[in-house]
Design a protein around this motif. Structure first.
Motif, PDB file in Angstrom:
ATOM      1  N   LYS A 125       0.812  -1.208   0.000  1.00 17.34           N
ATOM      2  CA  LYS A 125       0.000   0.000   0.000  1.00 17.34           C
ATOM      3  C   LYS A 125       0.856   1.273   0.000  1.00 17.34           C
ATOM      4  CE  LYS A 125      -3.865  -2.379   0.624  1.00 17.34           C
ATOM      5  NZ  LYS A 125      -4.848  -2.554  -0.459  1.00 17.34           N
ATOM      6  N   ILE A 126       0.363   2.281  -0.716  1.00 19.37           N
ATOM      7  CA  ILE A 126       0.914   3.632  -0.664  1.00 19.37           C
ATOM      8  C   ILE A 126      -0.061   4.495   0.109  1.00 19.37           C
ATOM      9  CG2 ILE A 126       1.601   5.669  -1.987  1.00 19.37           C
ATOM     10  CD1 ILE A 126       3.540   3.465  -2.409  1.00 19.37           C
ATOM     11  N   VAL A 127       0.392   5.065   1.229  1.00 21.71           N
ATOM     12  CA  VAL A 127      -0.460   5.902   2.073  1.00 21.71           C
ATOM     13  C   VAL A 127       0.073   7.331   2.020  1.00 21.71           C
ATOM     14  CG1 VAL A 127      -1.393   6.252   4.385  1.00 21.71           C
ATOM     15  CG2 VAL A 127      -0.901   3.927   3.585  1.00 21.71           C
ATOM     16  N   ALA A 128      -0.772   8.269   1.639  1.00 24.02           N
ATOM     17  CA  ALA A 128      -0.366   9.680   1.532  1.00 24.02           C
ATOM     18  C   ALA A 128      -0.318  10.300   2.927  1.00 24.02           C
ATOM     19  CB  ALA A 128      -1.333  10.436   0.636  1.00 24.02           C
ATOM     20  N   HIS A 129       0.888  10.641   3.379  1.00 27.34           N
ATOM     21  CA  HIS A 129       1.082  11.216   4.712  1.00 27.34           C
ATOM     22  C   HIS A 129       0.443  12.598   4.790  1.00 27.34           C
ATOM     23  CE1 HIS A 129       3.932  12.968   7.924  1.00 27.34           C
ATOM     24  NE2 HIS A 129       3.054  12.187   8.527  1.00 27.34           N
ATOM     25  N   ARG A 130      -0.501  12.757   5.695  1.00 27.01           N
ATOM     26  CA  ARG A 130      -1.274  13.999   5.862  1.00 27.01           C
ATOM     27  C   ARG A 130      -1.952  14.406   4.555  1.00 27.01           C
ATOM     28  NH1 ARG A 130       2.987  17.623   9.447  1.00 27.01           N
ATOM     29  NH2 ARG A 130       3.657  15.928  10.811  1.00 27.01           N
ATOM     30  N   GLY A 131      -2.223  13.420   3.725  1.00 20.78           N
ATOM     31  CA  GLY A 131      -2.968  13.667   2.490  1.00 20.78           C
ATOM     32  C   GLY A 131      -2.186  14.312   1.379  1.00 20.78           C
ATOM     33  N   SER A 132      -0.876  14.480   1.536  1.00 17.65           N
ATOM     34  CA  SER A 132      -0.098  15.236   0.554  1.00 17.65           C
ATOM     35  C   SER A 132       0.689  14.313  -0.368  1.00 17.65           C
ATOM     36  CB  SER A 132       0.852  16.199   1.261  1.00 17.65           C
ATOM     37  OG  SER A 132       1.764  15.500   2.088  1.00 17.65           O
ATOM     38  N   ASP A 133       1.088  14.873  -1.510  1.00 17.40           N
ATOM     39  CA  ASP A 133       1.906  14.164  -2.486  1.00 17.40           C
ATOM     40  C   ASP A 133       2.939  15.143  -3.023  1.00 17.40           C
ATOM     41  OD1 ASP A 133       2.902  12.348  -4.351  1.00 17.40           O
ATOM     42  OD2 ASP A 133       1.437  12.941  -5.872  1.00 17.40           O
ATOM     43  N   GLY A 134       4.152  15.083  -2.450  1.00 16.68           N
ATOM     44  CA  GLY A 134       5.147  16.096  -2.790  1.00 16.68           C
ATOM     45  C   GLY A 134       4.713  17.430  -2.208  1.00 16.68           C
ATOM     46  N   ASN A 135       5.031  18.495  -2.891  1.00  8.28           N
ATOM     47  CA  ASN A 135       4.656  19.836  -2.425  1.00  8.28           C
ATOM     48  C   ASN A 135       3.401  20.289  -3.167  1.00  8.28           C
ATOM     49  OD1 ASN A 135       4.733  22.326  -1.176  1.00  8.28           O
ATOM     50  ND2 ASN A 135       6.245  23.190  -2.570  1.00  8.28           N
ATOM     51  N   GLY A 169       0.436  21.139  -1.766  1.00  9.16           N
ATOM     52  CA  GLY A 169      -0.491  21.941  -0.989  1.00  9.16           C
ATOM     53  C   GLY A 169      -0.209  21.860   0.488  1.00  9.16           C
ATOM     54  N   VAL A 170      -1.060  22.497   1.261  1.00  4.21           N
ATOM     55  CA  VAL A 170      -0.924  22.468   2.718  1.00  4.21           C
ATOM     56  C   VAL A 170      -1.404  21.112   3.222  1.00  4.21           C
ATOM     57  CG1 VAL A 170      -1.599  23.539   4.895  1.00  4.21           C
ATOM     58  CG2 VAL A 170      -1.302  24.944   2.850  1.00  4.21           C
ATOM     59  N   PRO A 171      -0.574  20.370   3.948  1.00  2.50           N
ATOM     60  CA  PRO A 171      -1.004  19.052   4.448  1.00  2.50           C
ATOM     61  C   PRO A 171      -2.232  19.167   5.342  1.00  2.50           C
ATOM     62  CG  PRO A 171       1.379  19.316   4.664  1.00  2.50           C
ATOM     63  CD  PRO A 171       0.832  20.658   4.286  1.00  2.50           C
ATOM     64  N   ASN A 172      -3.024  18.105   5.367  1.00  2.00           N
ATOM     65  CA  ASN A 172      -4.218  18.014   6.215  1.00  2.00           C
ATOM     66  C   ASN A 172      -5.299  19.029   5.827  1.00  2.00           C
ATOM     67  OD1 ASN A 172      -3.636  15.842   7.915  1.00  2.00           O
ATOM     68  ND2 ASN A 172      -2.468  17.099   9.334  1.00  2.00           N
ATOM     69  N   THR A 173      -5.383  19.376   4.544  1.00  2.00           N
ATOM     70  CA  THR A 173      -6.440  20.273   4.084  1.00  2.00           C
ATOM     71  C   THR A 173      -7.183  19.633   2.917  1.00  2.00           C
ATOM     72  OG1 THR A 173      -4.935  21.454   2.595  1.00  2.00           O
ATOM     73  CG2 THR A 173      -5.202  22.347   4.823  1.00  2.00           C
ATOM     74  N   VAL A 174      -8.417  20.085   2.698  1.00  2.00           N
ATOM     75  CA  VAL A 174      -9.261  19.502   1.660  1.00  2.00           C
ATOM     76  C   VAL A 174      -8.684  19.687   0.252  1.00  2.00           C
ATOM     77  CG1 VAL A 174     -11.509  19.705   0.525  1.00  2.00           C
ATOM     78  CG2 VAL A 174     -11.380  19.577   3.031  1.00  2.00           C
ATOM     79  N   GLY A 208       4.811  27.413   0.827  1.00  2.00           N
ATOM     80  CA  GLY A 208       4.402  28.256  -0.295  1.00  2.00           C
ATOM     81  C   GLY A 208       2.941  28.151  -0.658  1.00  2.00           C
ATOM     82  N   HIS A 209       2.145  27.442   0.112  1.00  2.00           N
ATOM     83  CA  HIS A 209       0.708  27.286  -0.141  1.00  2.00           C
ATOM     84  C   HIS A 209      -0.074  27.830   1.042  1.00  2.00           C
ATOM     85  CE1 HIS A 209       1.441  24.627  -3.620  1.00  2.00           C
ATOM     86  NE2 HIS A 209       2.398  24.098  -2.885  1.00  2.00           N
ATOM     87  N   ALA A 210      -1.344  28.085   0.811  1.00  2.51           N
ATOM     88  CA  ALA A 210      -2.228  28.553   1.882  1.00  2.51           C
ATOM     89  C   ALA A 210      -3.587  27.884   1.740  1.00  2.51           C
ATOM     90  CB  ALA A 210      -2.369  30.071   1.827  1.00  2.51           C
ATOM     91  N   ALA A 211      -4.221  27.575   2.874  1.00  2.00           N
ATOM     92  CA  ALA A 211      -5.544  26.944   2.855  1.00  2.00           C
ATOM     93  C   ALA A 211      -6.159  27.081   4.238  1.00  2.00           C
ATOM     94  CB  ALA A 211      -5.438  25.466   2.462  1.00  2.00           C
ATOM     95  N   TYR A 212      -7.490  26.945   4.281  1.00  2.00           N
ATOM     96  CA  TYR A 212      -8.197  27.015   5.547  1.00  2.00           C
ATOM     97  C   TYR A 212      -8.243  25.636   6.200  1.00  2.00           C
ATOM     98  CZ  TYR A 212      -9.858  31.713   4.470  1.00  2.00           C
ATOM     99  OH  TYR A 212      -9.916  33.060   4.199  1.00  2.00           O
TER     100      TYR A 212
END
Length: 486
Positions: free
Chosen positions: A236-246, A248-253, A315-319
């Motif tokens: 299995k490949i599990v995306a840590h905090r939902g991210s893949d490389g750079n 976006g902001v991890p743990n955001t929609v 370098g990213h921003a999110a709520y």
């Protein structure tokens, strides 16, 4: 004496392959007996009978730097209650600091024996009369030469043809054992010797040469199986905090959606914490800085206050998102989740029951799982909803495998090893390794039989796995064997 040394070597290699407290005790006895015969054969050291207790203490002390795999092997068979392991994990930084200080303290206690300058290569030139300093220099020198041998061995094996690569890997592992023996003799002479260590290196007897030859053959026999990859077909490949490389902001929609579109991981991992109003927010850290730069504890803020916070990272921003919103989006795009429930000293452990009341049915229906570094959370979830699969997050693996109702283990990369993975598989459970972000670590984890990786670079490592050759996977096993000596 040479034959005895060879037999002890062989029995010790056998004991390393078998689990159980009996074999741990046997391993320590063989280790001490091997040290004593090694001292007679290679170092011409003859501790008197009254010095044997000191010899045993020195031998055990030297495990701290030349025998960490043996130390971990012993600790991994000691049954430690899950509650105690949980306490250690909660205070892991203090625990590591205590272990390091304890190791230095033990060395200091032994430093009242000799004033002679002894060492190997560089450290023998140190003229300081401080035994404590000489021991530290000896340890540092051993680590540096081990690292140098690994770099040379890895480069050499990666450039060898497939049919001779295995032989090259076994040869490098044998040299690692011999390097360990050389430095062990330096340690013994530091305590017991009356002449410089290198005076006997140039005139090794025929029996000792035969002894080395027998040891080499034994090493080749026992190491060979450790260099054979043990691959899981459903890795299995599990995306840590939902991210893949750079991306976006991890743990955001937005990052979750982007990773699903470009990577489509088997699972997307995220972190949640409970808010002051009993809701759950998707966030990793316990502290959050507001627009003025002032930090607040997440569990002292309401969900309404938190979702208004715009965070910036890489370098990213999110709520920030509430967990309900995040879960709904994940289910809409058909992305399975592994949710880590974070806790701190102020949390009420009823939060797991509240979490299950809100989300368990939906998570079970969509194949989601949870994991936590706090076993009390796992036990509480299982009491509330036994259908929901739970995993225990291990920041390191040095004690016996925690027993309990967990369905899988998430173990930190640095201390994972093939023995632990095999023990978990014997119990029909799975192992995911975090956080694996580079090619070499990925090949090592895949080769020794883990069930998946939790990574920030899923797209990159998926390509690595698709193009991995048999030789590359053998190198992954070689790295594990070099580090763990098994």
């Amino acid at each position: 004496m040479a034959l005895l040394w060879s037999l002890l070597w062989m029995f010790m290699m056998l004991a390393l392959k078998v689990d159980g407290m009996f074999f741990v005790v046997l391993l320590l006895i063989l280790f001490l007996a091997l040290d004593l015969t090694t001292a007679y054969l290679f170092g011409d050291i003859r501790p008197e009978r009254r010095q044997l207790i000191r010899f045993v203490r020195v031998s055990l002390l030297s495990l701290s730097w030349r025998g960490m795999p043996f130390v971990f092997r012993v600790l991994s068979q000691i049954p430690v209650p899950t509650a105690m392991q949980n306490t250690i994990f909660d205070h892991r930084r203090q625990f590591v600091l205590m272990v390091v200080c304890g190791g230095f303290g033990m060395i200091w206690l032994f430093c009242s024996v000799s004033d002679e300058t002894v060492g190997v290569f560089f450290s023998k030139k140190i003229k300081s009369r401080c035994l404590f300093l000489r021991i530290l220099l000896l340890e540092a020198e051993y680590i540096l030469w081990s690292a140098f041998l690994f770099e040379i061995g890895y480069w050499l094996c990666s450039h060898l043809a497939d049919n001779v690569q295995l032989f090259g890997e076994m040869l490098i592992l044998m040299l690692k054992w011999l390097l360990t023996i050389v430095y062990q003799m330096a340690c013994f002479r530091l305590y017991f010797g009356n002449c410089s260590f290198d005076s006997h290196v140039s005139r090794v007897s025929r029996s000792v040469k035969i002894c080395f030859l027998i040891a080499a053959v034994v090493q080749l026999i026992f190491v060979k199986n450790s260099l054979v990859p043990n691959l899981q077909s459903d890795f299995k490949i599990v995306a840590h905090r939902g991210s893949d490389g750079n991306n976006g902001v991890p743990n955001t929609v937005p990052t979750l959606k982007d990773s699903k579109e470009n990577l489509s991981p088997d699972y997307s991992e995220l972190d949640v914490r409970q808010t002051v109003d009993g809701r759950f927010v998707v966030i990793h850290d316990a502290m959050l800085a507001n627009s003025s730069g002032k930090e607040h504890e997440v569990n002292n803020l309401s969900l309404g206050d938190l979702v208004e916070q715009k965070i910036k990272e890489r370098g990213h921003a999110a709520y920030l998102s509430g967990y309900s919103q995040y879960l709904d989006v994940a289910h809409q795009i058909k992305q399975p989740l592994i949710t880590e429930i974070k806790t701190d000293a102020h949390d009420n452990y009823d939060l797991a029951a509240e979490f299950c009341h809100l989300y368990a049915d939906s998570m079970v229906d969509h194949g989601d799982m949870i994991h936590s570094m706090d076993y009390r959370i796992i036990a509480s979830v299982k009491d509330s909803e036994r259908r929901l699969k739970c995993g225990y997050v291990l920041p390191f693996e040095i004690f016996s495998m925690p027993e309990g109702e967990m369905d899988f283990y998430s173990i930190e990369f640095l201390t994972m090893n093939r023995s632990f993975i095999n023990a978990v598989h014997d119990r029909k459970k799975k192992v995911y390794v975090w956080t694996v972000n580079n090619r070499l670590d990925c090949l090592r984890v895949y080769a020794i039989g883990a069930d998946g990786i939790i990574t920030d670079n899923g797209s990159k490592l998926r390509r690595v796995l698709k193009t991995a050759t048999k030789a590359e996977l053998s190198l992954g096993c070689f790295i594990n064997s070099y580090v763990t000596l098994k």
